[in-house]
Design a protein around this motif. Structure first.
Motif, PDB file in Angstrom:
ATOM      1  N   GLY A  78      74.664  74.081  39.233  1.00 47.33           N
ATOM      2  CA  GLY A  78      73.876  73.108  38.461  1.00 47.33           C
ATOM      3  C   GLY A  78      74.614  71.805  38.248  1.00 47.33           C
ATOM      4  O   GLY A  78      74.030  70.709  38.367  1.00 47.33           O
ATOM      5  N   ALA A  79      75.916  71.883  37.966  1.00 47.78           N
ATOM      6  CA  ALA A  79      76.694  70.663  37.741  1.00 47.78           C
ATOM      7  C   ALA A  79      76.850  69.865  39.028  1.00 47.78           C
ATOM      8  O   ALA A  79      76.790  68.627  39.017  1.00 47.78           O
ATOM      9  CB  ALA A  79      78.065  71.035  37.179  1.00 47.78           C
ATOM     10  N   THR A  80      77.032  70.547  40.162  1.00 49.83           N
ATOM     11  CA  THR A  80      77.145  69.834  41.436  1.00 49.83           C
ATOM     12  C   THR A  80      75.841  69.142  41.802  1.00 49.83           C
ATOM     13  O   THR A  80      75.826  68.002  42.312  1.00 49.83           O
ATOM     14  CB  THR A  80      77.554  70.812  42.552  1.00 49.83           C
ATOM     15  OG1 THR A  80      78.735  71.517  42.166  1.00 49.83           O
ATOM     16  CG2 THR A  80      77.826  70.072  43.848  1.00 49.83           C
ATOM     17  N   ALA A  81      74.709  69.829  41.540  1.00 54.05           N
ATOM     18  CA  ALA A  81      73.413  69.181  41.778  1.00 54.05           C
ATOM     19  C   ALA A  81      73.244  67.956  40.885  1.00 54.05           C
ATOM     20  O   ALA A  81      72.734  66.901  41.333  1.00 54.05           O
ATOM     21  CB  ALA A  81      72.290  70.185  41.536  1.00 54.05           C
ATOM     22  N   ALA A  82      73.690  68.049  39.622  1.00 49.55           N
ATOM     23  CA  ALA A  82      73.615  66.882  38.724  1.00 49.55           C
ATOM     24  C   ALA A  82      74.487  65.749  39.239  1.00 49.55           C
ATOM     25  O   ALA A  82      74.103  64.574  39.180  1.00 49.55           O
ATOM     26  CB  ALA A  82      74.049  67.293  37.318  1.00 49.55           C
ATOM     27  N   ALA A  83      75.667  66.097  39.759  1.00 54.92           N
ATOM     28  CA  ALA A  83      76.537  65.052  40.313  1.00 54.92           C
ATOM     29  C   ALA A  83      75.886  64.369  41.505  1.00 54.92           C
ATOM     30  O   ALA A  83      76.022  63.151  41.692  1.00 54.92           O
ATOM     31  CB  ALA A  83      77.875  65.669  40.720  1.00 54.92           C
ATOM     32  N   THR A 129      66.491  65.005  47.292  1.00 54.87           N
ATOM     33  CA  THR A 129      65.950  64.159  46.219  1.00 54.87           C
ATOM     34  C   THR A 129      66.861  62.960  45.954  1.00 54.87           C
ATOM     35  O   THR A 129      66.393  61.814  45.797  1.00 54.87           O
ATOM     36  CB  THR A 129      65.765  64.973  44.934  1.00 54.87           C
ATOM     37  OG1 THR A 129      64.895  66.071  45.187  1.00 54.87           O
ATOM     38  CG2 THR A 129      65.190  64.102  43.819  1.00 54.87           C
ATOM     39  N   GLY A 130      68.161  63.206  45.895  1.00 52.63           N
ATOM     40  CA  GLY A 130      69.087  62.123  45.571  1.00 52.63           C
ATOM     41  C   GLY A 130      69.210  61.112  46.689  1.00 52.63           C
ATOM     42  O   GLY A 130      69.168  59.889  46.444  1.00 52.63           O
ATOM     43  N   GLU A 131      69.373  61.585  47.929  1.00 56.33           N
ATOM     44  CA  GLU A 131      69.649  60.657  49.031  1.00 56.33           C
ATOM     45  C   GLU A 131      68.394  60.058  49.651  1.00 56.33           C
ATOM     46  O   GLU A 131      68.461  58.976  50.259  1.00 56.33           O
ATOM     47  CB  GLU A 131      70.455  61.368  50.123  1.00 56.33           C
ATOM     48  CG  GLU A 131      71.869  61.727  49.704  1.00 56.33           C
ATOM     49  CD  GLU A 131      72.736  62.065  50.895  1.00 56.33           C
ATOM     50  OE1 GLU A 131      72.316  61.803  52.037  1.00 56.33           O
ATOM     51  OE2 GLU A 131      73.844  62.587  50.680  1.00 56.33           O
ATOM     52  N   ALA A 132      67.259  60.721  49.528  1.00 54.93           N
ATOM     53  CA  ALA A 132      66.054  60.211  50.201  1.00 54.93           C
ATOM     54  C   ALA A 132      65.000  59.719  49.236  1.00 54.93           C
ATOM     55  O   ALA A 132      64.063  59.030  49.659  1.00 54.93           O
ATOM     56  CB  ALA A 132      65.457  61.329  51.081  1.00 54.93           C
ATOM     57  N   VAL A 133      65.109  60.039  47.943  1.00 54.12           N
ATOM     58  CA  VAL A 133      64.053  59.655  47.003  1.00 54.12           C
ATOM     59  C   VAL A 133      64.586  58.730  45.916  1.00 54.12           C
ATOM     60  O   VAL A 133      64.110  57.600  45.739  1.00 54.12           O
ATOM     61  CB  VAL A 133      63.386  60.906  46.392  1.00 54.12           C
ATOM     62  CG1 VAL A 133      62.321  60.490  45.368  1.00 54.12           C
ATOM     63  CG2 VAL A 133      62.777  61.788  47.469  1.00 54.12           C
ATOM     64  N   LEU A 134      65.556  59.208  45.120  1.00 52.42           N
ATOM     65  CA  LEU A 134      66.003  58.436  43.964  1.00 52.42           C
ATOM     66  C   LEU A 134      66.793  57.200  44.371  1.00 52.42           C
ATOM     67  O   LEU A 134      66.435  56.077  44.006  1.00 52.42           O
ATOM     68  CB  LEU A 134      66.851  59.329  43.044  1.00 52.42           C
ATOM     69  CG  LEU A 134      66.113  60.522  42.406  1.00 52.42           C
ATOM     70  CD1 LEU A 134      67.056  61.309  41.508  1.00 52.42           C
ATOM     71  CD2 LEU A 134      64.910  60.027  41.598  1.00 52.42           C
TER      72      LEU A 134
END
Length: 415
Positions: A78-83, A129-134
């Motif tokens: 969970g923490a790695t996904a948050a990072a 989500t992080g690299e292609a959306v946000l």
């Protein structure tokens, strides 16, 4: 069903290594959280304490990954996904992989598979989500490539854990099998020893008691001789029994057990004790001759085996032949060329003494064959062409402990 240790090895040096790894990961994430966007990639711009909290949750649980695999995996994942979502870093989930390995190693297949599915799903969702959306930093193909890399790292560590688990399970099963085989072999050894010690002496005692009962009134002197033979045989049997029980208890040949007298220190019987066997057989009515041409350097274990084979063969003659039977025991060979044992009776005994017929068959020949097969030798037992019964055994110079025991051949009878 496989069985593996319920935790990873937890030596002090391994726990120290995990703690050091946790400290390095926390420091690296704190540094990444405070790094600016100098390379043009999205960087974390939130409050510093958030970056520190994420760094602590990613790295600190690694110090106890050997103790609580699944909870540590959940926290680190969970923490790695948050990072990833906060743009602190976009690493290939090495911390999550380090916690996925013990989960794959320690947990059953269902839990391990669930942990892998969870890790792959969370990592893919966070990266895409992080690299292609946000905060996209390139085309979708870059995000997919990063996801594939993360999956390769997680999948490789999970597979390594399962492989190690299976190897440990196979080793545990092999150890159990060896222990069971050793237990069975020890039971057979004890059974052979007790059979050889008890069967021979009791056979002589029963025969002499039958003789004493048969001639008690007509020949009282012969009755007293039989009773004296019974007493002497019984004492010798007690001595051997105490020695055997001392070995089973682990007393050893050189240690004295209180209350046992000299029996507690009696050595294992060997070639020098064969005349006593001959004397017992003669007291039971079997005329026995002994010829030995065996070298003096025979190992103690081989000498004991020779003694037991001769003992059982003479026991069979006493039990199944009449008074006056003539028996010849011949030993030849030595420590280098092996030992040949022949016990042949002529089957020319007189009428069977009352009570001798009640000595039923047992496991004598089977025990002899097992002893011979421990040395990789050969045993032949059956009716002699000239009448009577013959037992012939050959023991090689060196024992073959891996040789499996075999069943008696069809020409043998069970003693």
């Amino acid at each position: 069903m496989d069985t593996v240790p319920q935790r990873l090895r937890t030596g002090s040096h391994l726990l120290f290594l995990d703690a050091a790894t946790a400290g390095v990961v926390v420091a690296a994430y704190v540094a990444l959280a405070g790094q600016g966007a100098s390379d043009g990639l999205p960087r974390f711009s939130g409050p510093p304490w958030v970056g520190w909290l994420v760094a602590a949750c990613v790295g600190a649980p690694l110090a106890v990954r050997r103790l609580w695999a699944l909870p540590v995996l959940a926290v680190v994942l969970g923490a790695t996904a948050a990072a990833t979502l906060l743009d602190i870093t976009r690493d290939p989930y090495v911390s999550a992989a380090l916690t996925l390995y013990p989960a794959a190693l320690l947990k059953p297949a269902r839990w391990a598979a669930g942990a892998l599915v969870l890790a792959l799903s969370v990592s893919a969702a966070a990266v895409l989500t992080g690299e292609a959306v946000l905060t996209p930093s390139g085309p979708w193909s870059d995000a997919v490539g990063t996801t594939v890399l993360v999956w390769l790292v997680l999948g490789a560590t999970w597979a390594a854990g399962r492989v190690v688990r299976e190897r440990r399970a196979r080793a545990a099963r092999r150890q159990r099998r060896l222990a069971e085989e050793a237990l069975v072999e020890e039971r057979l050894r004890i059974a052979r020893e007790l059979h050889d010690v008890v069967s021979h002496s009791l056979s002589v005692i029963v025969v002499k008691a039958a003789v004493a009962n048969h001639v008690a009134r007509a020949r009282p002197e012969e009755t007293r001789d039989a009773v004296r033979a019974i007493e002497r045989t019984g004492r010798e049997a007690l001595t051997e029994m105490r020695r055997a029980l001392g070995v089973l208890r682990g007393d050893g040949a050189g240690r004295h057990t209180p209350g046992e007298g000299l029996a507690g220190t009696a050595p294992a019987p060997g070639l020098d004790d064969l005349p006593c066997l001959v004397q017992r057989a003669e007291e039971a009515g079997v005329r026995t001759g002994l010829r030995t041409r065996v070298a003096a350097d025979l190992p103690a274990g081989t000498a004991l085996t020779v003694y037991r084979i001769v003992q059982e063969a003479l026991t069979n003659v006493v039990k199944h032949s009449g008074d006056g039977t003539h028996c010849e025991v011949t030993l030849t060979g030595g420590a280098r060329e092996g030992v040949c044992i022949e016990v042949v009776d002529d089957g020319a005994g007189n009428a069977v003494v009352p009570g001798r017929a009640d000595l039923r068959g047992g496991h004598g020949l089977l025990g002899m064959r097992e002893r011979v097969m421990m040395y990789g030798g050969a045993l032949e037992a059956g009716p002699h062409p000239g009448g009577g019964f013959a037992v012939s055994a050959r023991l090689p110079a060196e024992p073959a402990h891996d040789a499996p025991p075999t069943s008696p051949s069809r020409t043998e009878t069970t003693a």
